[in-house]
Design an enzyme around this catalytic site. Structure first.
Site, PDB file in Angstrom:
ATOM      1  N   ARG A   4       0.817  -1.220   0.000  1.00 12.92           N
ATOM      2  CA  ARG A   4       0.000   0.000   0.000  1.00 12.92           C
ATOM      3  C   ARG A   4       0.848   1.267   0.000  1.00 12.92           C
ATOM      4  O   ARG A   4       0.414   2.312  -0.471  1.00 12.92           O
ATOM      5  CB  ARG A   4      -0.866   0.014   1.269  1.00 12.92           C
ATOM      6  CG  ARG A   4      -1.822  -1.132   1.301  1.00 12.92           C
ATOM      7  CD  ARG A   4      -2.371  -1.380   2.690  1.00 12.92           C
ATOM      8  NE  ARG A   4      -3.643  -2.049   2.561  1.00 12.92           N
ATOM      9  CZ  ARG A   4      -4.810  -1.527   2.904  1.00 12.92           C
ATOM     10  NH1 ARG A   4      -4.879  -0.348   3.462  1.00 12.92           N
ATOM     11  NH2 ARG A   4      -5.927  -2.189   2.713  1.00 12.92           N
ATOM     12  N   LYS A  54      -5.271 -18.693   3.695  1.00 14.10           N
ATOM     13  CA  LYS A  54      -6.312 -19.106   4.625  1.00 14.10           C
ATOM     14  C   LYS A  54      -6.783 -17.876   5.404  1.00 14.10           C
ATOM     15  O   LYS A  54      -5.956 -17.026   5.690  1.00 14.10           O
ATOM     16  CB  LYS A  54      -5.675 -20.140   5.533  1.00 14.10           C
ATOM     17  CG  LYS A  54      -6.394 -20.452   6.809  1.00 14.10           C
ATOM     18  CD  LYS A  54      -5.618 -21.481   7.597  1.00 14.10           C
ATOM     19  CE  LYS A  54      -6.182 -21.648   8.960  1.00 14.10           C
ATOM     20  NZ  LYS A  54      -5.695 -20.719   9.968  1.00 14.10           N
ATOM     21  N   HIS A 106      -1.381 -24.541   4.711  1.00 11.50           N
ATOM     22  CA  HIS A 106       0.076 -24.742   4.740  1.00 11.50           C
ATOM     23  C   HIS A 106       0.467 -26.080   5.364  1.00 11.50           C
ATOM     24  O   HIS A 106       1.577 -26.548   5.168  1.00 11.50           O
ATOM     25  CB  HIS A 106       0.786 -23.553   5.399  1.00 11.50           C
ATOM     26  CG  HIS A 106       0.789 -23.570   6.898  1.00 11.50           C
ATOM     27  ND1 HIS A 106      -0.227 -23.046   7.656  1.00 11.50           N
ATOM     28  CD2 HIS A 106       1.685 -24.050   7.791  1.00 11.50           C
ATOM     29  CE1 HIS A 106       0.055 -23.200   8.948  1.00 11.50           C
ATOM     30  NE2 HIS A 106       1.206 -23.809   9.059  1.00 11.50           N
ATOM     31  N   LYS A 163       3.737 -29.579   4.686  1.00  9.44           N
ATOM     32  CA  LYS A 163       4.671 -30.188   5.650  1.00  9.44           C
ATOM     33  C   LYS A 163       5.015 -31.596   5.168  1.00  9.44           C
ATOM     34  O   LYS A 163       4.121 -32.407   4.918  1.00  9.44           O
ATOM     35  CB  LYS A 163       4.036 -30.261   7.048  1.00  9.44           C
ATOM     36  CG  LYS A 163       3.842 -28.889   7.696  1.00  9.44           C
ATOM     37  CD  LYS A 163       3.296 -29.043   9.112  1.00  9.44           C
ATOM     38  CE  LYS A 163       2.790 -27.723   9.662  1.00  9.44           C
ATOM     39  NZ  LYS A 163       3.778 -26.890  10.325  1.00  9.44           N
ATOM     40  N   GLU A 216      -0.262 -26.260  21.156  1.00 14.45           N
ATOM     41  CA  GLU A 216       0.786 -25.234  21.095  1.00 14.45           C
ATOM     42  C   GLU A 216       1.024 -24.686  22.491  1.00 14.45           C
ATOM     43  O   GLU A 216       0.082 -24.617  23.291  1.00 14.45           O
ATOM     44  CB  GLU A 216       0.355 -24.080  20.177  1.00 14.45           C
ATOM     45  CG  GLU A 216       0.213 -24.465  18.731  1.00 14.45           C
ATOM     46  CD  GLU A 216      -0.308 -23.303  17.881  1.00 14.45           C
ATOM     47  OE1 GLU A 216       0.496 -22.669  17.205  1.00 14.45           O
ATOM     48  OE2 GLU A 216      -1.513 -23.038  17.931  1.00 14.45           O
ATOM     49  N   ASP A 243      -9.950 -21.787  13.361  1.00 15.17           N
ATOM     50  CA  ASP A 243      -8.557 -21.476  13.058  1.00 15.17           C
ATOM     51  C   ASP A 243      -7.771 -22.732  12.680  1.00 15.17           C
ATOM     52  O   ASP A 243      -6.979 -22.715  11.750  1.00 15.17           O
ATOM     53  CB  ASP A 243      -7.916 -20.803  14.281  1.00 15.17           C
ATOM     54  CG  ASP A 243      -6.510 -20.285  14.002  1.00 15.17           C
ATOM     55  OD1 ASP A 243      -6.282 -19.795  12.874  1.00 15.17           O
ATOM     56  OD2 ASP A 243      -5.651 -20.368  14.898  1.00 15.17           O
ATOM     57  N   HIS A 280      -6.476 -27.203   8.972  1.00 13.07           N
ATOM     58  CA  HIS A 280      -5.328 -28.105   9.078  1.00 13.07           C
ATOM     59  C   HIS A 280      -5.695 -29.489   9.614  1.00 13.07           C
ATOM     60  O   HIS A 280      -5.213 -30.501   9.133  1.00 13.07           O
ATOM     61  CB  HIS A 280      -4.262 -27.498   9.997  1.00 13.07           C
ATOM     62  CG  HIS A 280      -3.920 -26.078   9.671  1.00 13.07           C
ATOM     63  ND1 HIS A 280      -3.814 -25.617   8.389  1.00 13.07           N
ATOM     64  CD2 HIS A 280      -3.658 -25.005  10.469  1.00 13.07           C
ATOM     65  CE1 HIS A 280      -3.495 -24.326   8.397  1.00 13.07           C
ATOM     66  NE2 HIS A 280      -3.395 -23.934   9.655  1.00 13.07           N
ATOM     67  N   LYS A 312      -4.274 -23.780  22.400  1.00 14.84           N
ATOM     68  CA  LYS A 312      -3.164 -22.858  22.637  1.00 14.84           C
ATOM     69  C   LYS A 312      -2.812 -22.942  24.118  1.00 14.84           C
ATOM     70  O   LYS A 312      -3.644 -23.310  24.942  1.00 14.84           O
ATOM     71  CB  LYS A 312      -3.582 -21.421  22.301  1.00 14.84           C
ATOM     72  CG  LYS A 312      -4.041 -21.258  20.862  1.00 14.84           C
ATOM     73  CD  LYS A 312      -3.109 -20.355  20.087  1.00 14.84           C
ATOM     74  CE  LYS A 312      -3.562 -20.125  18.672  1.00 14.84           C
ATOM     75  NZ  LYS A 312      -2.597 -20.554  17.654  1.00 14.84           N
TER      76      LYS A 312
HETATM   77  C1  BG6 Z   1      -2.253 -21.043  11.538  1.00  7.69           C
HETATM   78  C2  BG6 Z   1      -3.128 -20.588  12.658  1.00  7.69           C
HETATM   79  O1  BG6 Z   1      -3.019 -21.351  10.400  1.00  7.69           O
HETATM   80  O2  BG6 Z   1      -1.525 -22.201  11.948  1.00  7.69           O
HETATM   81  C3  BG6 Z   1      -2.307 -20.320  13.907  1.00  7.69           C
HETATM   82  O3  BG6 Z   1      -3.819 -19.421  12.271  1.00  7.69           O
HETATM   83  C4  BG6 Z   1      -1.476 -21.523  14.271  1.00  7.69           C
HETATM   84  O4  BG6 Z   1      -3.136 -19.950  15.003  1.00  7.69           O
HETATM   85  C5  BG6 Z   1      -0.681 -21.985  13.059  1.00  7.69           C
HETATM   86  O5  BG6 Z   1      -0.598 -21.162  15.322  1.00  7.69           O
HETATM   87  C6  BG6 Z   1       0.020 -23.287  13.339  1.00  7.69           C
HETATM   88  O6  BG6 Z   1       0.890 -23.587  12.278  1.00  7.69           O
HETATM   89  P1  BG6 Z   1       2.212 -24.405  12.541  1.00  7.69           P
HETATM   90  O7  BG6 Z   1       2.775 -24.642  11.176  1.00  7.69           O
HETATM   91  O8  BG6 Z   1       3.089 -23.542  13.405  1.00  7.69           O
HETATM   92  O9  BG6 Z   1       1.812 -25.651  13.246  1.00  7.69           O
END
Ligand code: BG6
Length: 496
Positions: free
Chosen positions: A47, A150, A180, A184, A218, A237, A242, A345
């Site tokens: 921007r 995402k 993503h 992996k 996490e 999320d 995932h 989390k």
């Molecule tokens: C993201 C989420 O898509 O994936 C996050 O928005 C999360 O909240 C993250 O922490 C986890 O990804 P990874 O690759 O660190 O396990």
């Protein structure tokens, strides 16, 4: 190694966190592995008005911050020369005309364009509209691909609206919806382990498997993303994307070949076969909680005091930072097998794993003899672990659990970030690791009713201290009393 056509990669949102931490360093790495074509260019679109020199200095910082002294200066010089900047101020009605003019300089920019949209989700449709408006997604002479970060929608209707909007201009083959986790390597290994070995497939079903746990824990909290997180929650999320993708890879049937179409077709089938959640009995199938203040392991191993979610947020909320759900797949292979999917989390440890418990053995030598577990650990360790019962050497007949633990990673193996894989696939035109719209829709269909019920339920949300294990109350979703949450792969099967 697939060949990549000369192309220009356009990064929308290039000054954002993803680009800083993953994309720019990842592109440098791909260059250092000689995976970028000589004449490939990167055009960052932002921007702000920034000169090319100032932008190159920014990129230098992003790359050096990540690799410190491990930079190959010759590669770095080559990488930097690929980079350009274009300002696209949001209030400029001619912004996309100007972009088109910049890109029209064919001596600088190869005309195959890959757009990586790492912007606010509310901007995806508008950017595609604008690109289309100035002819930049037209494929009559060159390929044009759009990668969408995402989340693809925030529920089924919004995902469908986004789909309707972008397909006014794009064919399905031009759309790369990212998850993503699919980038992996350890996740890709699930399918490989299942189908490139003979021993797994015969036992991969309800006759032999007691239940499956798909876990992402996490130690991190929501950090500075409180606003985003409070409009999202753990289910949307992590689970919607995932973890359901992970489940699909664990549970899908063998694809007829390894083409992107065949793999995606099997994933779609299994996702669509998941039984819809019965919201009248939600409390037996889904559990949510929020982290309260507590202590979590910091990088250096010591315990660090951290605030609770509501304190970080600064107001009340029923949004979950812990979600555990029980799913059943209504097909012959998985009849009656619970899949427990959980994410949280601020847990005591961070790990992502698939833990599969097999049924009781035909011979039980001692009461409470452990059942076999197969654990596919995705992170932080990438391993396959099998727990089997063996005889304790000696005069008596007794058993103990033997842990066979095999790292997927050998010394010297490449360690590639998932974004590096996905960036490369985008430029190669390989959509295998991206989501088909039917997958996205099936995932939202499953999750939406739970999110809705949870949002409507304004009762107090269970609190767990940061740094703790799963709240005991979450066990309400287990089918039988002898089931328990598995933690990191270091722990033996006897740990509850
Ligand atoms: C993201 C989420 O898509 O994936 C996050 O928005 C999360 O909240 C993250 O922490 C986890 O990804 P990874 O690759 O660190 O396990």
């Amino acid at each position: 190694m697939k060949t990549i056509d000369p192309c220009t990669l356009l990064l929308f949102g290039a000054s954002g966190n993803l680009s800083r931490v993953k994309l720019m360093p990842g592109l440098y790495r791909l260059d250092s592995l000689s995976r970028l074509p000589a004449d490939m260019k990167i055009l960052s679109v932002g921007r702000q008005q920034v000169s090319r020199e100032a932008w190159l200095a920014e990129i230098e910082k992003m790359v050096r911050d990540k690799f410190y002294n491990g930079i190959d200066e010759a590669v770095f010089k080559r990488f930097i020369e690929r980079n350009h900047y274009h300002a696209n101020p949001p209030d400029d009605p001619n912004a996309f005309q100007n972009l088109s003019k910049t890109l029209g300089n064919e001596s600088v920019f190869p005309q195959n364009f890959a757009y990586f949209l790492s912007v606010r989700p509310s901007d995806f449709a508008m950017i595609v509209d604008q690109l289309a408006g100035v002819g930049l997604v037209d494929e009559s002479k060159y390929w044009r691909r759009v990668l969408i970060e995402k989340p693809f929608g925030t529920d089924l209707p919004s995902a469908q609206a986004l789909q309707a909007s972008i397909t006014k201009h794009l064919k399905e083959s031009q759309i790369y919806r990212i998850d993503h986790y699919l980038g992996k390597s350890a996740l890709q290994n699930i399918m490989l382990t299942r189908f490139a070995n003979h021993m797994f497939e015969p036992v991969w079903n309800s006759e032999h498997i007691d239940h499956v746990q798909i876990t992402n824990n996490e130690t991190l909290g929501v950090g500075d993303r409180t606003q985003f997180y409070d409009s999202t929650g753990a289910l949307r999320d992590m689970v919607q994307s995932h973890l359901l993708q992970t489940l699909a890879l664990v549970a899908m049937e063998k694809p007829k070949d390894l083409s992107p179409e065949s793999i995606r077709a099997e994933k779609i089938k299994v996702l669509e076969a998941i039984r819809p959640i019965d919201t009248n009995n939600l409390h037996k199938q889904a559990f949510r909680a929020q982290y309260a203040a507590g202590k979590v392991p910091a990088r250096d191993g010591h315990l660090e005091k951290v605030p609770g979610y509501l304190e970080e947020l600064g107001h009340d909320s029923v949004v979950e930072t812990y979600a555990a759900i029980k799913l059943f797949i209504d097909n012959p292979r998985w009849k009656g097998v619970p899949f427990y999917v959980r994410t949280a989390k601020r847990m005591h440890e961070g790990n992502t794993a698939i833990s599969i418990r097999f049924k009781k053995a035909p011979v039980e030598l001692k009461q409470g003899q452990q059942q076999n577990w197969l654990i596919l650990s995705i992170q932080p360790k990438e391993t396959i672990k099998l727990e089997i019962q063996t005889k304790v050497p000696g005069l008596d007949i007794s058993t103990r659990t033997l842990n066979i633990d095999g790292p997927l990673r050998q010394p010297g193996d490449e360690s590639i970030d998932s974004y590096e894989t996905l960036l490369l696939n985008l430029m190669e035109g390989d959509p295998s690791l991206f989501l088909h719209i039917n997958e996205v829709e099936a995932q939202w269909k499953l999750i939406d009713p739970i999110v809705k019920s949870w949002m409507e339920d304004k009762g107090p949300v269970h609190q767990y201290p940061a740094g703790s294990r799963d709240p005991k109350e979450s066990q309400v979703i287990f089918e039988s009393e002898d089931q328990f949450w598995r933690y990191s792969i270091e722990l033996g099967g006897d740990q509850h």
